[in-house]
Design a protein around this motif. Structure first.
Motif, PDB file in Angstrom:
ATOM      1  N   ALA A 152       0.830  -1.200   0.000  1.00 40.55           N
ATOM      2  CA  ALA A 152       0.000   0.000   0.000  1.00 40.55           C
ATOM      3  C   ALA A 152       0.869   1.258   0.000  1.00 40.55           C
ATOM      4  O   ALA A 152       0.608   2.212  -0.741  1.00 40.55           O
ATOM      5  CB  ALA A 152      -0.924  -0.002   1.216  1.00 40.55           C
ATOM      6  N   ASP A 153       1.914   1.261   0.816  1.00 43.42           N
ATOM      7  CA  ASP A 153       2.809   2.411   0.872  1.00 43.42           C
ATOM      8  C   ASP A 153       3.536   2.634  -0.449  1.00 43.42           C
ATOM      9  O   ASP A 153       3.870   3.772  -0.806  1.00 43.42           O
ATOM     10  CB  ASP A 153       3.838   2.233   1.995  1.00 43.42           C
ATOM     11  N   ASP A 154       3.788   1.548  -1.181  1.00 45.73           N
ATOM     12  CA  ASP A 154       4.490   1.641  -2.455  1.00 45.73           C
ATOM     13  C   ASP A 154       3.550   1.899  -3.629  1.00 45.73           C
ATOM     14  O   ASP A 154       3.972   1.907  -4.791  1.00 45.73           O
ATOM     15  CB  ASP A 154       5.273   0.347  -2.723  1.00 45.73           C
ATOM     16  N   GLY A 155       2.265   2.075  -3.356  1.00 49.90           N
ATOM     17  CA  GLY A 155       1.326   2.391  -4.411  1.00 49.90           C
ATOM     18  C   GLY A 155       0.917   1.210  -5.261  1.00 49.90           C
ATOM     19  O   GLY A 155       0.451   1.383  -6.390  1.00 49.90           O
ATOM     20  N   GLU A 156       1.058   0.001  -4.732  1.00 55.02           N
ATOM     21  CA  GLU A 156       0.687  -1.197  -5.486  1.00 55.02           C
ATOM     22  C   GLU A 156      -0.776  -1.570  -5.305  1.00 55.02           C
ATOM     23  O   GLU A 156      -1.421  -2.052  -6.234  1.00 55.02           O
ATOM     24  CB  GLU A 156       1.571  -2.381  -5.065  1.00 55.02           C
ATOM     25  N   ILE A 157      -1.303  -1.387  -4.102  1.00 56.07           N
ATOM     26  CA  ILE A 157      -2.687  -1.749  -3.828  1.00 56.07           C
ATOM     27  C   ILE A 157      -3.401  -0.602  -3.120  1.00 56.07           C
ATOM     28  O   ILE A 157      -2.770   0.222  -2.454  1.00 56.07           O
ATOM     29  CB  ILE A 157      -2.800  -3.023  -2.952  1.00 56.07           C
ATOM     30  N   GLY A 158      -4.710  -0.549  -3.305  1.00 55.94           N
ATOM     31  CA  GLY A 158      -5.547   0.418  -2.620  1.00 55.94           C
ATOM     32  C   GLY A 158      -6.773  -0.280  -2.069  1.00 55.94           C
ATOM     33  O   GLY A 158      -6.980  -1.474  -2.288  1.00 55.94           O
ATOM     34  N   ARG A 159      -7.589   0.483  -1.389  1.00 58.02           N
ATOM     35  CA  ARG A 159      -8.754  -0.090  -0.705  1.00 58.02           C
ATOM     36  C   ARG A 159      -9.977   0.760  -1.011  1.00 58.02           C
ATOM     37  O   ARG A 159      -9.922   1.996  -0.912  1.00 58.02           O
ATOM     38  CB  ARG A 159      -8.485  -0.102   0.800  1.00 58.02           C
ATOM     39  N   ARG A 160     -11.051   0.126  -1.415  1.00 55.99           N
ATOM     40  CA  ARG A 160     -12.316   0.824  -1.611  1.00 55.99           C
ATOM     41  C   ARG A 160     -13.392   0.029  -0.889  1.00 55.99           C
ATOM     42  O   ARG A 160     -13.704  -1.095  -1.284  1.00 55.99           O
ATOM     43  CB  ARG A 160     -12.670   0.956  -3.084  1.00 55.99           C
ATOM     44  N   GLU A 161     -13.918   0.619   0.175  1.00 51.43           N
ATOM     45  CA  GLU A 161     -14.874  -0.086   1.016  1.00 51.43           C
ATOM     46  C   GLU A 161     -14.249  -1.414   1.466  1.00 51.43           C
ATOM     47  O   GLU A 161     -13.228  -1.435   2.116  1.00 51.43           O
ATOM     48  CB  GLU A 161     -16.198  -0.271   0.269  1.00 51.43           C
ATOM     49  N   ARG A 162     -14.812  -2.544   1.076  1.00 50.30           N
ATOM     50  CA  ARG A 162     -14.259  -3.835   1.496  1.00 50.30           C
ATOM     51  C   ARG A 162     -13.577  -4.554   0.333  1.00 50.30           C
ATOM     52  O   ARG A 162     -13.398  -5.771   0.377  1.00 50.30           O
ATOM     53  CB  ARG A 162     -15.370  -4.714   2.078  1.00 50.30           C
TER      54      ARG A 162
END
Length: 285
Positions: free
Chosen positions: A225-235
């Motif tokens: 997440a810190d490296d910009g590989e994954i994000g989160r939207r709701e669940r």
């Protein structure tokens, strides 16, 4: 403009619709890739019985009779290998078109039994045919066709061996990157921010799949997440556009067939985004 919630609902509905409309085609395509004649494949997919399962139900246990062949019509199934000390390994998440029980074996009495066990991860529809029916269809194939089938099945088994041999030599981060890329291929929907995963594995799922622990999974996901590989939207998780994992989803090489995408490398830690999604720092479950 559609809200993020509406986009998520739309993505899930599209995925479910595709699975329902093309379920036979997906299964038949897999049979064609093994060299099974078109007529035989269509006969097999056309004459079957469908059974509904609720989420969280046992489909078959390790060592149980394997006198039927099953494949997933709709939903997600966890194929699990129980280990002697009470732990287990999540072998794969099977979805529409995937055959269950490919790793069945003959016991000392010459009977087919299940090597793994299978549980529904969601509400599922499964198709079943008897092994006798499959055997009769195979008898109608020519010697050349049977030889081609044998060679392709042997190649598929060898690819799984190669996959796990490769997998064991990777770091935990690289393993999770490979797993997320494969999930993107199976459950991903193109999204404005990247690839939206319409099915979310639990932290325990990922820990079992990479042979590690839940705390390790949490730390690696924080890094991603810190490296910009994954994000989160709701669940839901998103493999963010421009990342190495999102790029690997579209590569020709298929992780499940034993090929580690070349682009799965440690992500650049300084990647910036103009409108970042919510970053994931811990698995909530």
């Amino acid at each position: 403009m559609k809200t993020k919630s509406a986009q998520t609902v739309l993505a899930e509905s599209k995925m479910n619709q595709i699975s329902i409309l093309n379920r036979a085609n997906v299964f038949e395509a897999g049979l064609f890739s093994w060299g099974i004649p078109e007529e035989t494949a269509r006969e097999l997919s056309a004459h079957h019985t469908e059974i509904n399962y609720a989420a969280g139900k046992l489909i078959f246990s390790q060592g149980s009779p394997a006198d039927i062949v099953m494949w997933v019509v709709k939903g997600v199934v966890r194929e699990v290998c129980p280990n002697p000390k009470g732990t287990q390994t999540l072998v794969r998440l099977a979805t529409a078109g995937d055959v269950l029980g490919l790793a069945d074996k003959l016991n000392e009495k010459g009977q087919w039994v299940r090597r793994f066990e299978a549980w529904t991860a969601s509400n599922c529809v499964l198709a079943i045919v008897t092994r006798d029916h499959v055997r009769n269809l195979l008898k109608a194939m020519s010697a050349e066709e049977l030889l081609a089938l044998s060679e392709r099945m042997n190649s598929a088994a060898a690819e799984w061996v190669q996959y796990y041999a490769t997998f064991l030599g990777l770091s935990y981060r690289e393993r999770i990157e490979m797993v997320l890329a494969e999930l993107g291929r199976k459950f991903g929907i193109a999204d404005g921010d990247g690839v939206l995963l319409t099915f979310e594995p639990t932290h325990s799922d990922l820990a079992e799949m990479i042979g590690s622990s839940r705390p390790v999974v949490g730390r690696v996901l924080t890094e991603l997440a810190d490296d910009g590989e994954i994000g989160r939207r709701e669940r839901k998780y998103i493999l963010l556009r421009g990342g190495t994992i999102e790029a690997a989803v579209n590569e020709v090489a298929h992780v499940a067939n034993g090929h580690a995408p070349a682009s799965i490398q440690l992500a650049a830690s300084s990647r910036q985004r103009s409108a970042p999604l919510q970053r994931q720092h811990r698995w909530s479950r």
